[in-house]
Design a protein around this motif. Structure first.
Motif, PDB file in Angstrom:
ATOM      1  N   ALA A 215      -1.864   4.598  -4.001  1.00  0.00           N
ATOM      2  CA  ALA A 215      -2.817   5.697  -3.970  1.00  0.00           C
ATOM      3  C   ALA A 215      -2.320   7.062  -4.501  1.00  0.00           C
ATOM      4  O   ALA A 215      -1.112   6.628  -6.079  1.00  0.00           O
ATOM      5  CB  ALA A 215      -3.161   6.190  -1.989  1.00  0.00           C
ATOM      6  N   GLY A 216      -2.523   8.348  -3.980  1.00  0.00           N
ATOM      7  CA  GLY A 216      -1.851   9.569  -4.311  1.00  0.00           C
ATOM      8  C   GLY A 216      -1.029   9.857  -3.761  1.00  0.00           C
ATOM      9  O   GLY A 216      -0.335   9.642  -2.782  1.00  0.00           O
ATOM     10  N   ASP A 217      -0.342  11.016  -4.712  1.00  0.00           N
ATOM     11  CA  ASP A 217       1.092  11.351  -3.101  1.00  0.00           C
ATOM     12  C   ASP A 217       1.135  12.978  -4.010  1.00  0.00           C
ATOM     13  O   ASP A 217       0.998  13.478  -5.352  1.00  0.00           O
ATOM     14  CB  ASP A 217       2.576  11.150  -3.430  1.00  0.00           C
ATOM     15  CG  ASP A 217       3.858  11.158  -2.728  1.00  0.00           C
ATOM     16  OD1 ASP A 217       3.065  10.550  -2.369  1.00  0.00           O
ATOM     17  OD2 ASP A 217       4.482  11.760  -3.556  1.00  0.00           O
TER      18      ASP A 217
ATOM     19  N   ASN B 207       7.145  13.483   3.273  1.00  0.00           N
ATOM     20  CA  ASN B 207       8.201  11.928   3.554  1.00  0.00           C
ATOM     21  C   ASN B 207       9.995  13.263   3.406  1.00  0.00           C
ATOM     22  O   ASN B 207      10.351  13.761   2.164  1.00  0.00           O
ATOM     23  CB  ASN B 207       7.953  11.324   2.493  1.00  0.00           C
ATOM     24  CG  ASN B 207       6.933  10.655   2.820  1.00  0.00           C
ATOM     25  OD1 ASN B 207       6.637  10.072   3.852  1.00  0.00           O
ATOM     26  ND2 ASN B 207       6.077  10.543   1.932  1.00  0.00           N
TER      27      ASN B 207
ATOM     28  N   GLN C 159       6.790   4.479   3.551  1.00  0.00           N
ATOM     29  CA  GLN C 159       5.793   3.694   3.563  1.00  0.00           C
ATOM     30  C   GLN C 159       5.235   2.857   4.038  1.00  0.00           C
ATOM     31  O   GLN C 159       4.270   2.537   5.175  1.00  0.00           O
ATOM     32  CB  GLN C 159       4.991   3.607   2.076  1.00  0.00           C
ATOM     33  CG  GLN C 159       3.207   3.455   2.089  1.00  0.00           C
ATOM     34  CD  GLN C 159       2.602   5.351   2.158  1.00  0.00           C
ATOM     35  OE1 GLN C 159       3.424   5.736   1.345  1.00  0.00           O
ATOM     36  NE2 GLN C 159       2.012   5.412   3.046  1.00  0.00           N
TER      37      GLN C 159
ATOM     38  N   LYS D  70       0.841  -1.271  -0.518  1.00  0.00           N
ATOM     39  CA  LYS D  70      -0.179   0.518  -0.227  1.00  0.00           C
ATOM     40  C   LYS D  70       1.328   1.345   0.035  1.00  0.00           C
ATOM     41  O   LYS D  70       1.879   1.202   0.717  1.00  0.00           O
ATOM     42  CB  LYS D  70      -0.970  -0.115   1.205  1.00  0.00           C
ATOM     43  CG  LYS D  70      -1.771   1.090   1.688  1.00  0.00           C
ATOM     44  CD  LYS D  70      -2.988   0.979   0.836  1.00  0.00           C
ATOM     45  CE  LYS D  70      -3.786   2.000   0.479  1.00  0.00           C
ATOM     46  NZ  LYS D  70      -3.328   3.217  -0.607  1.00  0.00           N
ATOM     47  N   GLY D  71       0.974   2.114  -0.636  1.00  0.00           N
ATOM     48  CA  GLY D  71       1.527   3.389  -0.759  1.00  0.00           C
ATOM     49  C   GLY D  71       1.105   4.431  -2.465  1.00  0.00           C
ATOM     50  O   GLY D  71       0.388   3.582  -2.570  1.00  0.00           O
ATOM     51  N   GLY D  72       1.598   5.453  -1.892  1.00  0.00           N
ATOM     52  CA  GLY D  72       1.234   6.435  -3.181  1.00  0.00           C
ATOM     53  C   GLY D  72       1.692   6.574  -4.304  1.00  0.00           C
ATOM     54  O   GLY D  72       2.640   5.286  -4.835  1.00  0.00           O
TER      55      GLY D  72
ATOM     56  N   LYS E  84       5.649   4.033   8.149  1.00  0.00           N
ATOM     57  CA  LYS E  84       4.401   4.318   8.310  1.00  0.00           C
ATOM     58  C   LYS E  84       3.601   3.237   8.552  1.00  0.00           C
ATOM     59  O   LYS E  84       2.567   3.898   9.196  1.00  0.00           O
ATOM     60  CB  LYS E  84       4.879   5.830   7.226  1.00  0.00           C
ATOM     61  CG  LYS E  84       3.451   6.551   7.565  1.00  0.00           C
ATOM     62  CD  LYS E  84       2.939   7.454   5.816  1.00  0.00           C
ATOM     63  CE  LYS E  84       4.051   8.357   6.012  1.00  0.00           C
ATOM     64  NZ  LYS E  84       3.437   9.406   4.836  1.00  0.00           N
TER      65      LYS E  84
ATOM     66  N   GLY F 172       2.995  12.219   9.292  1.00  0.00           N
ATOM     67  CA  GLY F 172       2.527  12.621   8.387  1.00  0.00           C
ATOM     68  C   GLY F 172       1.603  11.281   7.509  1.00  0.00           C
ATOM     69  O   GLY F 172       1.775  11.026   6.501  1.00  0.00           O
TER      70      GLY F 172
ATOM     71  N   THR G 127      -7.065   3.798  -4.068  1.00  0.00           N
ATOM     72  CA  THR G 127      -7.347   4.711  -2.983  1.00  0.00           C
ATOM     73  C   THR G 127      -7.356   5.738  -3.299  1.00  0.00           C
ATOM     74  O   THR G 127      -6.543   6.706  -3.984  1.00  0.00           O
ATOM     75  CB  THR G 127      -7.392   4.233  -1.746  1.00  0.00           C
ATOM     76  OG1 THR G 127      -5.804   4.578  -0.844  1.00  0.00           O
ATOM     77  CG2 THR G 127      -7.415   3.144  -0.694  1.00  0.00           C
TER      78      THR G 127
ATOM     79  N   SER H 152      -6.827   6.232   3.594  1.00  0.00           N
ATOM     80  CA  SER H 152      -7.138   5.249   2.674  1.00  0.00           C
ATOM     81  C   SER H 152      -7.264   3.748   3.492  1.00  0.00           C
ATOM     82  O   SER H 152      -7.754   3.313   2.464  1.00  0.00           O
ATOM     83  CB  SER H 152      -5.566   5.367   1.827  1.00  0.00           C
ATOM     84  OG  SER H 152      -4.859   5.838   0.509  1.00  0.00           O
TER      85      SER H 152
ATOM     86  N   ARG I 179     -10.873  12.155   2.991  1.00  0.00           N
ATOM     87  CA  ARG I 179      -9.234  11.822   2.561  1.00  0.00           C
ATOM     88  C   ARG I 179      -8.832  12.748   2.215  1.00  0.00           C
ATOM     89  O   ARG I 179      -7.899  12.780   2.671  1.00  0.00           O
ATOM     90  CB  ARG I 179      -9.601  10.574   1.292  1.00  0.00           C
ATOM     91  CG  ARG I 179      -8.605   9.848   0.383  1.00  0.00           C
ATOM     92  CD  ARG I 179      -7.682   9.251   1.811  1.00  0.00           C
ATOM     93  NE  ARG I 179      -5.993   8.954   1.042  1.00  0.00           N
ATOM     94  CZ  ARG I 179      -5.239   9.748   1.157  1.00  0.00           C
ATOM     95  NH1 ARG I 179      -5.255  11.031   1.396  1.00  0.00           N
ATOM     96  NH2 ARG I 179      -4.046   9.697   0.368  1.00  0.00           N
TER      97      ARG I 179
ATOM     98  N   GLY J 298      -3.157  10.621   5.203  1.00  0.00           N
ATOM     99  CA  GLY J 298      -3.418  10.016   4.574  1.00  0.00           C
ATOM    100  C   GLY J 298      -3.894   9.059   4.151  1.00  0.00           C
ATOM    101  O   GLY J 298      -4.548   8.446   3.731  1.00  0.00           O
ATOM    102  N   VAL J 299      -2.305   7.690   4.718  1.00  0.00           N
ATOM    103  CA  VAL J 299      -2.644   6.586   4.479  1.00  0.00           C
ATOM    104  C   VAL J 299      -3.994   5.825   5.249  1.00  0.00           C
ATOM    105  O   VAL J 299      -4.418   4.775   5.302  1.00  0.00           O
ATOM    106  CB  VAL J 299      -1.218   5.730   4.508  1.00  0.00           C
ATOM    107  CG1 VAL J 299      -1.092   5.604   5.763  1.00  0.00           C
ATOM    108  CG2 VAL J 299      -1.280   4.597   3.790  1.00  0.00           C
TER     109      VAL J 299
HETATM  110  N1  GLU Z   1       0.687   9.151  -0.270  1.00  0.00           N
HETATM  111  C1  GLU Z   1       0.755   9.345   0.887  1.00  0.00           C
HETATM  112  C2  GLU Z   1       1.953   9.046   1.851  1.00  0.00           C
HETATM  113  O1  GLU Z   1       2.658   9.056   1.780  1.00  0.00           O
HETATM  114  C3  GLU Z   1      -0.970   7.894   0.730  1.00  0.00           C
HETATM  115  C4  GLU Z   1      -0.336   6.462   0.788  1.00  0.00           C
HETATM  116  C5  GLU Z   1      -1.839   6.256   0.562  1.00  0.00           C
HETATM  117  O2  GLU Z   1      -2.734   6.621   1.636  1.00  0.00           O
HETATM  118  O3  GLU Z   1      -1.580   5.227   0.547  1.00  0.00           O
HETATM  119  O4  GLU Z   1       1.054   8.785   2.974  1.00  0.00           O
END
Ligand code: GLU
Length: 448
Positions: A164-166, A348, A111, A90-92, A114, A374, A194, A381, A206, A377-378
């Motif tokens: 997901a996004g970044d 990050n 990630q 899972k990650g952006g 995190k 940080g 996500t 997600s 989100r 976001g996740v």
């Molecule tokens: N890019 C975001 C982060 O640094 C989101 C990752 C996600 O939602 O999977 O955590």
């Protein structure tokens, strides 16, 4: 480093990837933090650390696309499936010209650790492309996302890897990526991505989550010092999704964000970015795609400092929200001299190794790392995945309360681990140790 095994793991990595500076920087900083917790001889016997600092799998691919004038372009795409010990990768995804193998590996690595402390069943991943979204039309963005997904769809999915996004990837890009995924697979598999829009499986909060989460974390630090957000001045970098959420939550709690920045410089707004009009204008600037913060100064009649970073402004709290290595030694010296009491990483790895050492050494500044602060976001997600799998949608309040509770538990786990290892109130080391222990436990239990 004192531990021979830790030293050997780092040396091997440096030999193997000598040019991957961001990746080596993030791993080295982490190994230094967790060293006191590498206290079980079985770790070396199973060569656990090597498997914790290198991705399980990584692939790269070409992303060919045609612009509005019919000219073909070829970008480079990446996906790093870093660690699956506690759930699907899972990650952006980041779309930015600086993206390369080293950047996506550092993102996947950070990630992983995190995600580990969210308490939710997600592994770690990273990815993206060296595509520059600046000045691209909507149709160009759509075609790029479709081509990107053409190369990636086989390798992702709700139970395998969930992007997901970044930076450069927001709900618009996720929408195009998800649409392409659905066409290619013929499945409305909501949890395959996500950050989706609210009408097709996205979660409330989100958009706000990254920034809100960071402020919830900061709030716990303030409470620990017997302080509150009331009247605090916060220096922030960036003007994207993370900064937008931070501005909103800080304002709600009675503080004010006084700076924003872009590649063109920074703005200083002494009244604070505290009104709906200002929040909305941030979104407008971002969507405009020019990647400049100067229009804010023009619109609201405040100072713009071209080519400068916001760290020269005196503030109670410093929260980098933009990108990696945006704080160097000179900036760190400035932050310390200006008397900031809190340094909270939302982006990050925002500080260089030397800058972070200076900030951590300063007795007057409390520091928190991006792998903790940080996480917002996740976290949402993963809550989005939970809602998709129960075919249900929680209210704003329900999601927000869960986010707040999870950020609090990340704070508690970080503080407790630091305490347990005799490190005092060291939230960065505590966070790294707690997530290391959690993944180590899961990996040892599952065997090689
Ligand atoms: N890019 C975001 C982060 O640094 C989101 C990752 C996600 O939602 O999977 O955590």
């Amino acid at each position: 480093m004192n531990n021979k095994y830790v030293e050997r793991v780092l040396d091997n990595l440096k030999n193997q990837y000598p040019n991957e500076t961001e990746y080596l920087q993030s791993v080295q900083a982490w190994l230094e933090m967790i060293e006191p917790a590498v206290d079980d001889p079985r770790y070396e016997k199973m060569d656990l650390l090597t498997r914790m600092v290198e991705p399980e799998r990584m692939f790269s691919f070409l992303v060919p696309w045609v612009d509005d004038n019919g000219v073909a372009h070829t970008n480079h795409g990446y996906r790093v499936q870093f660690n699956s010990a506690i759930g699907p990768y899972k990650g952006g995804l980041r779309f930015h010209p600086t993206v390369n193998a080293s950047v996506v590996k550092f993102l996947g690595f950070e990630q992983t650790y995190k995600n580990a402390l969210t308490g939710l069943p997600i592994g770690g991943a990273g990815g993206g492309a060296d595509f520059d979204p600046r000045g691209k039309s909507d149709r160009e963005i759509m075609r790029f996302c479709q081509s990107f997904m053409n190369s990636m769809y086989r390798y992702i999915g709700a139970d395998t890897d969930v992007p997901a996004g970044d930076i450069g990837v927001s709900s618009r890009e996720i929408g195009y990526l998800y649409g392409a995924y659905k066409k290619l697979t013929g499945r409305a598999e909501s949890s395959a991505l996500t950050g989706k829009g609210l009408t097709y499986g996205g979660s409330k909060i989100r958009q706000e989550a990254a920034g809100f989460g960071a402020v919830y974390f900061l709030n716990r630090m303030l409470e620990h010092q017997g302080e509150s957000m009331q009247g605090k001045r916060i220096a922030v970098s960036g003007f994207g999704n993370m900064s937008w959420g931070v501005c909103r939550k800080v304002a709600e709690l009675g503080g004010k964000v006084v700076t924003l920045s872009g590649p063109d410089g920074y703005i200083y707004d002494p009244d604070g970015i505290t009104t709906q009009e200002k929040f909305d204008f941030m979104v407008e600037m971002r969507q405009g795609g020019a990647d400049k913060v100067q229009p804010y100064a023009e619109k609201f009649g405040v100072e713009f400092h071209p080519g400068k970073k916001p760290w020269e402004v005196a503030a109670d709290v410093v929260m980098p929200c933009a990108t990696q290595n945006e704080i160097d030694v000179e900036d760190a010296v400035c932050i310390i001299a200006n008397g900031a009491g809190y340094y909270v990483e939302a982006a990050n790895m925002p500080a260089t190794a030397e800058a972070l050492k200076l900030l951590r050494m300063s007795p007057k500044i409390l520091t928190a790392g991006a792998k903790a602060a940080g996480s917002g976001g996740v976290v949402v997600s993963a809550l989005e995945m939970a809602q998709n799998s129960i075919r249900y949608s929680w209210t704003r309040k329900e999601v927000d309360q869960r986010l707040q509770a999870i950020m609090s538990s990340i704070y508690d786990a970080s503080a407790a681990a630091a305490e347990q290892y005799g490190l005092g109130y060291d939230l960065i080391a505590g966070n790294d140790i707690a997530s290391f222990k959690r993944i180590a436990q899961a990996m040892m239990a599952q065997g090689l």
